[in-house]
Design an enzyme around this catalytic site. Structure first.
Site, PDB file in Angstrom:
ATOM      1  CG  HIS A 103      -1.680  -1.239   1.448  1.00  0.00           C
ATOM      2  ND1 HIS A 103      -1.219  -2.222   2.295  1.00  0.00           N
ATOM      3  CD2 HIS A 103      -2.847  -1.707   0.933  1.00  0.00           C
ATOM      4  CE1 HIS A 103      -2.061  -3.249   2.311  1.00  0.00           C
ATOM      5  NE2 HIS A 103      -3.064  -2.963   1.480  1.00  0.00           N
ATOM      6  CG  ASP A 205      33.736 -35.024  11.262  1.00  0.00           C
ATOM      7  OD1 ASP A 205      34.814 -35.619  11.064  1.00  0.00           O
ATOM      8  OD2 ASP A 205      32.637 -35.569  11.103  1.00  0.00           O
ATOM      9  CG  HIS A 208      34.659 -34.956   7.110  1.00  0.00           C
ATOM     10  ND1 HIS A 208      34.936 -34.006   8.056  1.00  0.00           N
ATOM     11  CD2 HIS A 208      34.386 -34.263   5.966  1.00  0.00           C
ATOM     12  CE1 HIS A 208      34.817 -32.795   7.523  1.00  0.00           C
ATOM     13  NE2 HIS A 208      34.486 -32.929   6.260  1.00  0.00           N
ATOM     14  CG  HIS A 213      36.616 -33.391   2.083  1.00  0.00           C
ATOM     15  ND1 HIS A 213      35.520 -33.050   1.324  1.00  0.00           N
ATOM     16  CD2 HIS A 213      36.365 -32.922   3.332  1.00  0.00           C
ATOM     17  CE1 HIS A 213      34.638 -32.398   2.096  1.00  0.00           C
ATOM     18  NE2 HIS A 213      35.130 -32.326   3.320  1.00  0.00           N
ATOM     19  CG  ASP A 364      31.749 -31.438   3.670  1.00  0.00           C
ATOM     20  OD1 ASP A 364      32.189 -32.500   4.114  1.00  0.00           O
ATOM     21  OD2 ASP A 364      32.406 -30.381   3.627  1.00  0.00           O
TER      22      ASP A 364
END
Ligand code: FES
Ligand SMILES: [Fe+2]
Length: 451
Positions: A103, A205, A208, A213, A364
């Site tokens: 408006h 972490d 991993h 990777h 990931d």
């Protein structure tokens, strides 16, 4: 209010999968974590001029951050106070005022309602515009370029909230004159994951890295990063530290002063920059941080949802969009003292590794989405998952704040992340949230049993 603290075991080493999928848990997180903690809004370098604005989120609340005429920064809920339309649709820009699409109410950059169409004819000049300004975020404060907002007036100051984590943040934010900046556009990725999983993945972490990777590491030729071998065949633990016990904040650190840049296919120019500027870093930060941490790979996590990684040079915030969905926003980070070609190299490398199509990010994303999906089934969500690696093997280290475990492969930081989650979820307000002042390092010893 249901007590969800029991979804994490006392030492933070076990989590009930329900916490990654249950809408009721998520609702309580919005109130007790995102409604209470200091949340990253923007880097000051992204809104340098008066009228510059940046649109972001605090939890699921749409927020507009605006540089004021006096150069201070205010943040508002990005919603029109008339009928609740979204006020600003642009992600960022410069504005003299914000006019609503519905408006036409218009608000100044200070949030004041400055124009109401047909004010005289339709409202008979009876509307008190001072009552309908934008709703301000309760607290806004900066730490060395990083701007945070908080919905809780009773929260500790930003400086106290960050506590001893400031000592580690300064390795990036204050190593060189001129500080830091974020460059490039916001890289937005939608992931079907619970927000806690990417945070814990990056905060602690290291396990991993050599496995999930392995292919990406091979592709960017960084097989020797922090003593990892591709395929997790071995790791030299002394190549790093896991540092937590910092009120939910944490650091994953290599400590050789250069390995952050091992992910760059051609890093000779960056290594030269480190060599040339290390005396300045040592002067500003002292020998321990200037020699051992500046230039190292650091994963810095500010609870609950901000992470930045000097070395890989990206800064990221995770916006929750329900129990099983996030928007992940990433930028490349540079030091202002860096020459232009190094800044460009950093942006290129960040896109190659952790950009929307980055080699590492794609590794990931699938794991995190699958862990979320595997928390949903009626039977499966009653199961636990574990972060019990190297439990009880942490302690104080001279000169370093926090409770510290040797190595970046330990799950130590994840335990503290979940402990902090548990402390917030159990507390009705900030008075019941324990604060650990680790400046003395004494509390770190008191907390050593947690590791
Ligand atoms: S909803 Fe914004 S002007 Fe009506
Ligand atoms: Fe990863």
């Amino acid at each position: 209010m249901t007590d969800y603290a029991g979804l994490v075991s006392a030492a933070g080493a076990m989590q009930r999968r329900q916490m990654y999928a249950d809408p009721a848990v998520y609702e309580q997180e919005l109130e007790r974590i995102f409604g209470r903690c200091w949340l990253f809004l923007v880097h000051e370098s992204q809104i340098p001029q008066p009228g510059d604005f940046f649109r972001t989120f605090m939890g699921e609340d749409d927020v507009l951050v605006v540089r004021q005429k006096d150069r201070s920064i205010k943040a508002f809920l990005n919603t029109c106070t008339h009928r609740g339309n979204r006020l600003c649709r642009a992600d960022r820009g410069n504005a003299k005022a914000f006019a609503c699409n519905y408006h036409g109410w218009a608000f100044g950059t200070d949030g004041a309602l400055v124009n109401v169409p047909l004010e005289k004819d339709a409202y008979f000049s009876e509307i008190d515009k001072s009552r309908f300004g934008l709703v301000e975020v309760d607290q806004v404060a900066s730490y060395k370029g990083l701007v945070f907002g908080c919905f809780d007036r009773n929260a500790p100051s930003l400086a106290d909230y960050l506590g001893d984590m400031k000592w580690y943040l300064d390795v990036w934010l204050d190593a060189q004159p001129g500080g830091s900046a974020l460059i490039g556009e916001t890289q937005k990725v939608e992931l079907m994951t619970n927000w806690k999983l990417p945070v814990e993945n990056v905060c602690g972490d290291g396990y991993h890295l050599g496995w999930a990777h392995a292919g990406a590491m091979k592709a960017v030729q960084s097989m020797d990063f922090s003593g990892f071998t591709v395929g997790n065949a071995s790791v030299e633990l002394e190549g790093g530290l896991s540092i937590a016990g910092l009120n939910g904040h944490s650091v994953l650190a290599t400590v050789d002063g250069v390995s952050g840049y091992s992910f760059y296919p051609d890093n000779a120019g960056i290594l030269r920059y480190l060599e040339q500027n290390r005396p300045t870093a040592i002067e500003r930060l002292g020998r321990l941080r200037g020699e051992k941490l500046w230039g190292s790979q650091l994963n810095l996590t500010v609870f609950p949802n901000l992470q930045f990684l000097p070395g890989l040079n990206w800064l990221r915030v995770y916006h929750p969009k329900g129990p099983g969905r996030i928007e992940q926003w990433t930028w490349a980070m540079v030091e202002n003292a860096m020459p232009a070609d190094i800044k460009q190299r950093i942006l290129d490398n960040q896109l190659l590794t952790f950009g929307p199509a980055g080699l590492f990010d794609n590794d990931d994303g699938d794991n995190l989405a699958a862990c979320t999906e595997q928390s949903r089934g009626w039977r499966t969500r009653q199961l636990d998952v574990h972060t019990n690696m190297a439990q009880g093997r942490s302690g104080a280290r001279p000169g370093l704040p926090g409770d510290i475990a040797v190595g970046v492969v330990s799950e130590h930081n994840q335990r503290y992340f979940y402990r902090r989650w548990q402390e917030h979820m159990a507390a009705a307000d900030w008075r019941a949230v324990p604060q650990y002042n680790l400046n003395s390092l004494q509390d770190a010893k008191d907390l050593a049993h947690v590791g």
